[in-house]
Design a protein around this motif. Structure first.
Motif, PDB file in Angstrom:
ATOM      1  N   VAL A  42      14.391 -66.613  -7.882  1.00 43.18           N
ATOM      2  CA  VAL A  42      15.295 -67.574  -7.248  1.00 43.18           C
ATOM      3  C   VAL A  42      14.806 -69.001  -7.460  1.00 43.18           C
ATOM      4  O   VAL A  42      13.601 -69.271  -7.507  1.00 43.18           O
ATOM      5  CB  VAL A  42      15.441 -67.252  -5.731  1.00 43.18           C
ATOM      6  N   GLY A  43      15.773 -69.891  -7.603  1.00 41.77           N
ATOM      7  CA  GLY A  43      15.480 -71.308  -7.774  1.00 41.77           C
ATOM      8  C   GLY A  43      16.777 -72.046  -8.032  1.00 41.77           C
ATOM      9  O   GLY A  43      17.789 -71.451  -8.377  1.00 41.77           O
ATOM     10  N   GLU A  44      16.736 -73.370  -7.885  1.00 38.69           N
ATOM     11  CA  GLU A  44      17.935 -74.163  -8.105  1.00 38.69           C
ATOM     12  C   GLU A  44      18.201 -74.321  -9.595  1.00 38.69           C
ATOM     13  O   GLU A  44      17.376 -73.941 -10.430  1.00 38.69           O
ATOM     14  CB  GLU A  44      17.774 -75.533  -7.451  1.00 38.69           C
ATOM     15  N   TYR A 202      15.457 -54.039 -11.952  1.00 41.93           N
ATOM     16  CA  TYR A 202      16.229 -55.269 -12.134  1.00 41.93           C
ATOM     17  C   TYR A 202      15.314 -56.483 -12.078  1.00 41.93           C
ATOM     18  O   TYR A 202      14.464 -56.586 -11.187  1.00 41.93           O
ATOM     19  CB  TYR A 202      17.278 -55.444 -11.026  1.00 41.93           C
ATOM     20  N   LEU A 203      15.529 -57.410 -13.010  1.00 38.28           N
ATOM     21  CA  LEU A 203      15.057 -58.784 -12.845  1.00 38.28           C
ATOM     22  C   LEU A 203      16.308 -59.555 -12.440  1.00 38.28           C
ATOM     23  O   LEU A 203      17.186 -59.830 -13.266  1.00 38.28           O
ATOM     24  CB  LEU A 203      14.466 -59.333 -14.146  1.00 38.28           C
ATOM     25  N   PHE A 204      16.427 -59.855 -11.150  1.00 39.24           N
ATOM     26  CA  PHE A 204      17.668 -60.371 -10.577  1.00 39.24           C
ATOM     27  C   PHE A 204      17.538 -61.867 -10.355  1.00 39.24           C
ATOM     28  O   PHE A 204      16.811 -62.323  -9.474  1.00 39.24           O
ATOM     29  CB  PHE A 204      17.974 -59.653  -9.260  1.00 39.24           C
ATOM     30  N   HIS A 217      13.326 -56.077  -3.739  1.00 43.05           N
ATOM     31  CA  HIS A 217      12.120 -55.572  -3.089  1.00 43.05           C
ATOM     32  C   HIS A 217      11.103 -56.701  -2.922  1.00 43.05           C
ATOM     33  O   HIS A 217      10.471 -56.840  -1.889  1.00 43.05           O
ATOM     34  CB  HIS A 217      11.488 -54.449  -3.916  1.00 43.05           C
ATOM     35  N   ARG A 218      10.957 -57.499  -3.972  1.00 42.59           N
ATOM     36  CA  ARG A 218      10.080 -58.672  -3.933  1.00 42.59           C
ATOM     37  C   ARG A 218      10.864 -59.876  -4.448  1.00 42.59           C
ATOM     38  O   ARG A 218      11.832 -59.740  -5.179  1.00 42.59           O
ATOM     39  CB  ARG A 218       8.826 -58.464  -4.786  1.00 42.59           C
ATOM     40  N   VAL A 219      10.386 -61.068  -4.074  1.00 45.56           N
ATOM     41  CA  VAL A 219      11.043 -62.306  -4.485  1.00 45.56           C
ATOM     42  C   VAL A 219      10.002 -63.257  -5.070  1.00 45.56           C
ATOM     43  O   VAL A 219       8.892 -63.392  -4.532  1.00 45.56           O
ATOM     44  CB  VAL A 219      11.756 -62.983  -3.288  1.00 45.56           C
ATOM     45  N   ALA A 220      10.360 -63.894  -6.195  1.00 45.89           N
ATOM     46  CA  ALA A 220       9.548 -64.941  -6.794  1.00 45.89           C
ATOM     47  C   ALA A 220      10.361 -66.224  -6.805  1.00 45.89           C
ATOM     48  O   ALA A 220      11.525 -66.219  -7.217  1.00 45.89           O
ATOM     49  CB  ALA A 220       9.128 -64.557  -8.216  1.00 45.89           C
ATOM     50  N   VAL A 221       9.778 -67.320  -6.348  1.00 48.32           N
ATOM     51  CA  VAL A 221      10.484 -68.595  -6.217  1.00 48.32           C
ATOM     52  C   VAL A 221       9.985 -69.555  -7.292  1.00 48.32           C
ATOM     53  O   VAL A 221       8.779 -69.798  -7.413  1.00 48.32           O
ATOM     54  CB  VAL A 221      10.273 -69.211  -4.818  1.00 48.32           C
ATOM     55  N   LEU A 222      10.926 -70.089  -8.059  1.00 47.93           N
ATOM     56  CA  LEU A 222      10.605 -70.981  -9.168  1.00 47.93           C
ATOM     57  C   LEU A 222      11.065 -72.390  -8.828  1.00 47.93           C
ATOM     58  O   LEU A 222      12.205 -72.599  -8.369  1.00 47.93           O
ATOM     59  CB  LEU A 222      11.308 -70.495 -10.436  1.00 47.93           C
ATOM     60  N   PRO A 232       6.898 -59.988  -0.637  1.00 50.98           N
ATOM     61  CA  PRO A 232       7.972 -59.086  -0.211  1.00 50.98           C
ATOM     62  C   PRO A 232       9.219 -59.857   0.170  1.00 50.98           C
ATOM     63  O   PRO A 232       9.143 -60.938   0.764  1.00 50.98           O
ATOM     64  CB  PRO A 232       7.359 -58.365   0.998  1.00 50.98           C
ATOM     65  N   ALA A 233      10.387 -59.309  -0.165  1.00 54.53           N
ATOM     66  CA  ALA A 233      11.651 -60.019   0.057  1.00 54.53           C
ATOM     67  C   ALA A 233      11.839 -60.389   1.524  1.00 54.53           C
ATOM     68  O   ALA A 233      12.277 -61.501   1.842  1.00 54.53           O
ATOM     69  CB  ALA A 233      12.813 -59.168  -0.433  1.00 54.53           C
ATOM     70  N   ALA A 234      11.538 -59.474   2.433  1.00 50.03           N
ATOM     71  CA  ALA A 234      11.756 -59.733   3.854  1.00 50.03           C
ATOM     72  C   ALA A 234      10.943 -60.927   4.337  1.00 50.03           C
ATOM     73  O   ALA A 234      11.414 -61.724   5.159  1.00 50.03           O
ATOM     74  CB  ALA A 234      11.412 -58.495   4.668  1.00 50.03           C
ATOM     75  N   MET A 235       9.716 -61.076   3.802  1.00 47.24           N
ATOM     76  CA  MET A 235       8.857 -62.164   4.242  1.00 47.24           C
ATOM     77  C   MET A 235       9.283 -63.495   3.622  1.00 47.24           C
ATOM     78  O   MET A 235       9.448 -64.504   4.323  1.00 47.24           O
ATOM     79  CB  MET A 235       7.404 -61.871   3.871  1.00 47.24           C
ATOM     80  N   VAL A 236       9.489 -63.503   2.295  1.00 46.76           N
ATOM     81  CA  VAL A 236       9.809 -64.758   1.601  1.00 46.76           C
ATOM     82  C   VAL A 236      11.157 -65.314   2.047  1.00 46.76           C
ATOM     83  O   VAL A 236      11.337 -66.534   2.139  1.00 46.76           O
ATOM     84  CB  VAL A 236       9.793 -64.540   0.072  1.00 46.76           C
ATOM     85  N   THR A 237      12.109 -64.440   2.354  1.00 46.49           N
ATOM     86  CA  THR A 237      13.459 -64.901   2.704  1.00 46.49           C
ATOM     87  C   THR A 237      13.654 -65.144   4.199  1.00 46.49           C
ATOM     88  O   THR A 237      14.725 -65.588   4.616  1.00 46.49           O
ATOM     89  CB  THR A 237      14.522 -63.893   2.219  1.00 46.49           C
TER      90      THR A 237
END
Length: 274
Positions: A42-44, A202-204, A217-222, A232-237
């Protein structure tokens, strides 16, 4: 072992003008996607997230770093060497209409990659009918053209096409951003159902934290070519640690107008402090 492992990925594009220096858009990004996992990236706009997806697909050549798929470095394969990977790595694009050939029936669109890989017409037809059922479309959809479907239905067709060769990984590049909210949820649930039944990873890619929260399941922020937060998605979001991720979270719309106004004010405060 990770299904996809990106290490110190750097990508630079030529600058404007004859003497302009190359512009680096990714500054050493590292991430992993496990088998059967969804990593939300995720990122703008302009953050470099789509460039990562294109590098994984072989559409962009890295200036530095490695992209390992199933233990093999695929970052600099020649087109002929990369062709066999199409069975294992597929893509779903943002615009479901422009990614589908308007002159072919849905059946021909779905059968084409199967026939290229050596399937008989009969086995391809059987696979097409199974795919249509899997994505919730009637069997007579095979005889219709893309223009006869709604945006959400066309994205289901695009998902079926990606699933046709039974890949291990699908790069999803903003696959629901062109859809209305109710259709978004249905398509996201479809992706989840497909993953549960097939084990595909998936690379979503998305700009919307609420979307990646739903599916990842996991989130990476760019942020501007750098990976600033992952977990983990629940924590980052819900409880992000990086100020940029906090601003992304506050940018997500909510139904309560009072809460929405408070979130906007908080986002402005964070932006001023950054």
């Amino acid at each position: 072992m990770s299904l996809l492992k990106v290490e110190d990925l750097r990508v630079a594009f030529p600058g404007r003008g004859l003497r302009a220096k190359p512009v680096e858009v990714l500054h050493g990004v590292s991430l992993e996607v496990g088998a059967g996992e969804t990593l939300g990236l995720v990122g703008e706009s302009g953050s470099g997230k789509t460039t990562i997806g294109r590098a994984v697909l072989g559409l962009v050549r890295p200036s530095q770093g490695e992209i390992a798929f199933d233990g093999r470095d695929i970052a600099r394969l020649r087109p002929r060497e990369r062709r066999p990977l199409a069975k294992d790595i597929q893509v779903v694009f943002q615009d479901p209409y422009t990614s589908l050939n308007p002159s072919l029936t849905i059946g021909d669109i779905l059968a084409e990659p199967l026939v290229v890989q050596g399937a008989t017409a009969r086995s391809a037809r059987a696979r097409v009918l199974k795919l249509l059922d899997q994505v919730g479309l009637p069997s007579d959809a095979a005889e219709r053209l893309p223009r006869e479907f709604s945006g959400g239905q066309r994205q289901r067709v695009a998902s079926a096409r990606a699933m046709a060769p039974a890949p291990k990984l699908i790069v999803c590049d903003e696959p629901v951003s062109a859809l209305d909210l109710s259709t978004q949820e249905k398509v996201l649930d479809l992706f989840i159902d497909i993953q549960r039944s097939t084990g595909v990873a998936y690379l979503f890619i998305s700009h919307d934290l609420s979307v990646v929260r739903h599916i990842s399941h996991r989130v990476a922020v760019l942020y501007r070519g750098d990976l600033v937060e992952t977990g983990p998605a629940a924590m980052v979001t819900s409880e992000p640690s990086h100020p940029y991720t906090q601003r992304l979270l506050l940018a997500a719309p909510v139904a309560d107008p009072v809460l929405q106004r408070e979130r906007r004010e908080e986002r402005r405060r964070l932006g001023a402090a950054a």
